[in-house]
Motif scaffolding. Structure first.
Motif, short mmCIF file in Angstrom:
data_model
loop_
_atom_site.label_atom_id
_atom_site.label_comp_id
_atom_site.label_asym_id
_atom_site.label_seq_id
_atom_site.Cartn_x
_atom_site.Cartn_y
_atom_site.Cartn_z
N ASN A 159 0.59 -0.88 -0.32
CA ASN A 159 0.23 0.04 0.33
C ASN A 159 0.41 1.32 -0.27
OD1 ASN A 159 -2.28 -1.25 0.12
ND2 ASN A 159 -2.50 -1.29 2.10
N ASP A 160 2.14 1.26 0.71
CA ASP A 160 3.00 2.85 0.62
C ASP A 160 3.69 2.99 -0.47
OD1 ASP A 160 4.20 0.22 1.16
OD2 ASP A 160 5.49 0.82 2.56
N THR A 161 3.28 1.67 -1.42
CA THR A 161 4.39 2.00 -3.31
C THR A 161 3.73 2.31 -3.79
OG1 THR A 161 4.89 -0.27 -2.62
CG2 THR A 161 6.83 1.22 -1.49
N THR A 162 2.03 1.93 -3.55
CA THR A 162 1.63 2.05 -4.51
C THR A 162 0.94 3.51 -5.19
OG1 THR A 162 0.39 0.13 -3.95
CG2 THR A 162 -0.54 1.17 -5.84
N PRO A 163 1.28 3.54 -6.61
CA PRO A 163 1.53 4.83 -6.81
C PRO A 163 0.03 5.49 -7.36
CG PRO A 163 2.11 3.66 -9.31
CD PRO A 163 1.84 2.59 -7.89
N TRP A 176 -2.15 10.81 -0.68
CA TRP A 176 -0.85 10.23 -1.48
C TRP A 176 0.32 11.35 -0.86
CZ3 TRP A 176 3.26 10.83 -4.55
CH2 TRP A 176 4.05 9.44 -4.73
N LEU A 177 0.13 12.49 -1.69
CA LEU A 177 1.92 13.41 -1.46
C LEU A 177 1.95 13.09 -0.20
CD1 LEU A 177 0.78 15.45 -4.78
CD2 LEU A 177 2.16 14.35 -4.31
N ILE A 182 5.58 14.50 0.87
CA ILE A 182 5.85 15.35 -0.07
C ILE A 182 4.81 16.82 -0.65
CG2 ILE A 182 5.37 15.75 -2.94
CD1 ILE A 182 5.78 12.91 -3.29
N VAL A 183 5.96 17.82 -0.49
CA VAL A 183 4.59 19.83 -0.07
C VAL A 183 4.21 19.38 -1.92
CG1 VAL A 183 5.45 21.72 -0.73
CG2 VAL A 183 7.67 20.52 0.54
N VAL A 184 2.68 19.98 -1.05
CA VAL A 184 1.95 19.80 -2.35
C VAL A 184 2.20 22.10 -2.40
CG1 VAL A 184 -0.75 20.11 -2.46
CG2 VAL A 184 0.72 18.11 -0.89
N PRO A 185 1.92 21.89 -4.24
CA PRO A 185 2.29 23.56 -4.37
C PRO A 185 0.40 23.67 -3.92
CG PRO A 185 3.13 21.73 -5.85
CD PRO A 185 2.41 20.68 -4.76
N ASN A 200 8.02 11.30 -7.56
CA ASN A 200 8.67 11.08 -6.47
C ASN A 200 7.98 9.70 -6.18
OD1 ASN A 200 9.69 13.88 -5.64
ND2 ASN A 200 7.96 14.30 -7.01
N LEU A 201 8.20 8.83 -6.81
CA LEU A 201 7.54 7.04 -6.29
C LEU A 201 8.43 6.87 -5.53
CD1 LEU A 201 5.83 6.07 -9.86
CD2 LEU A 201 4.90 6.73 -8.09
#
Length: 221
Positions: A159-163, A176-177, A182-185, A200-201
């Motif tokens: 689950n933690d690596t499913t794109p 997910w981001l 991962i920063v969300v703009p 950033n997978l």
């Protein structure tokens, strides 16, 4: 070609360091069905061969009747390992299925968990540290590898690596981001967020690899 070369190089490496290699595959059989030819034992010649009866093209009506009859038959899926001493009988999995679903990820994951646990019990325990050292060639012990193919039910990601998928709603992509730090703009549209995610997978982790790792058994594709 490059992937194949890496695969054979890894197999040669495993064989040279005494790894126990088990080859896994699946097949299926319809009830009362027999092959017109089969493999036979090279030394004993044991094996069964059905002789075909009748010649020529089957009529459309006969084919339709045959297909209708076949649809009522049971189908069995078979999953098995072949090791240094032949089939690993205690891990053979035979279960009823249908024409469209011979195997699925959940069933295979359960089988992998049971089988790798069984192999480790039969072939001796080994610590996680020793298992890591074995892969580095720094320690001796019983190293076990299962060789499998890339069927879809073998390749389900954790689950933690499913794109994220393009069908996801924007809110799901944002979650997910954030879960992957991962920063969300601000004001980014969904397409832009997906691009950021795909750039950033995390490294892939497969469910069956993680299940086998609990018993210090490796998976090679």
């Amino acid at each position: 070609m490059a992937a194949r070369a890496r695969y054979f190089a890894k197999i040669n490496e495993l064989r040279s360091n005494g790894t126990l290699i088990f080859w896994q595959n699946e097949t299926w059989r319809n009830q009362n069905e027999e092959k017109t030819f089969i493999w036979t034992d090279r030394d004993t010649g044991a094996g069964r061969l059905r002789q075909s009866t009748g010649k020529g093209m089957i009529s459309s009506f006969s084919k339709m009747a045959c297909d209708c009859f076949l649809s009522t038959w049971k189908r069995l899926a078979i999953s098995a390992l072949m090791g240094p001493s032949g089939f690993h009988a205690s891990s053979i999995d035979i279960f009823e299925c249908n024409e469209d679903h011979n195997m699925n990820s959940a069933h295979f994951l359960t089988w992998i968990d049971r089988t790798t646990s069984l192999l480790r019990k039969e072939l001796g325990k080994i610590s996680l540290l020793s298992f890591s050292l074995l892969f580095l060639g720094l320690e001796k012990g019983t190293k076990i590898i299962l060789v499998i193919d890339n069927a879809t039910w073998h390749s389900r990601l954790t689950n933690d690596t499913t794109p994220p998928k393009r069908a996801w709603r924007k809110e799901a992509v944002i979650r997910w981001l954030k879960s992957n730090n991962i920063v969300v703009p601000e004001k980014a549209v969904k397409a832009e967020l997906l691009e950021i995610a795909l750039d950033n997978l995390p490294p892939k982790k497969y469910q069956i690899d993680e299940a086998a790792k609990k018993y210090n058994v490796g998976i090679l594709r």
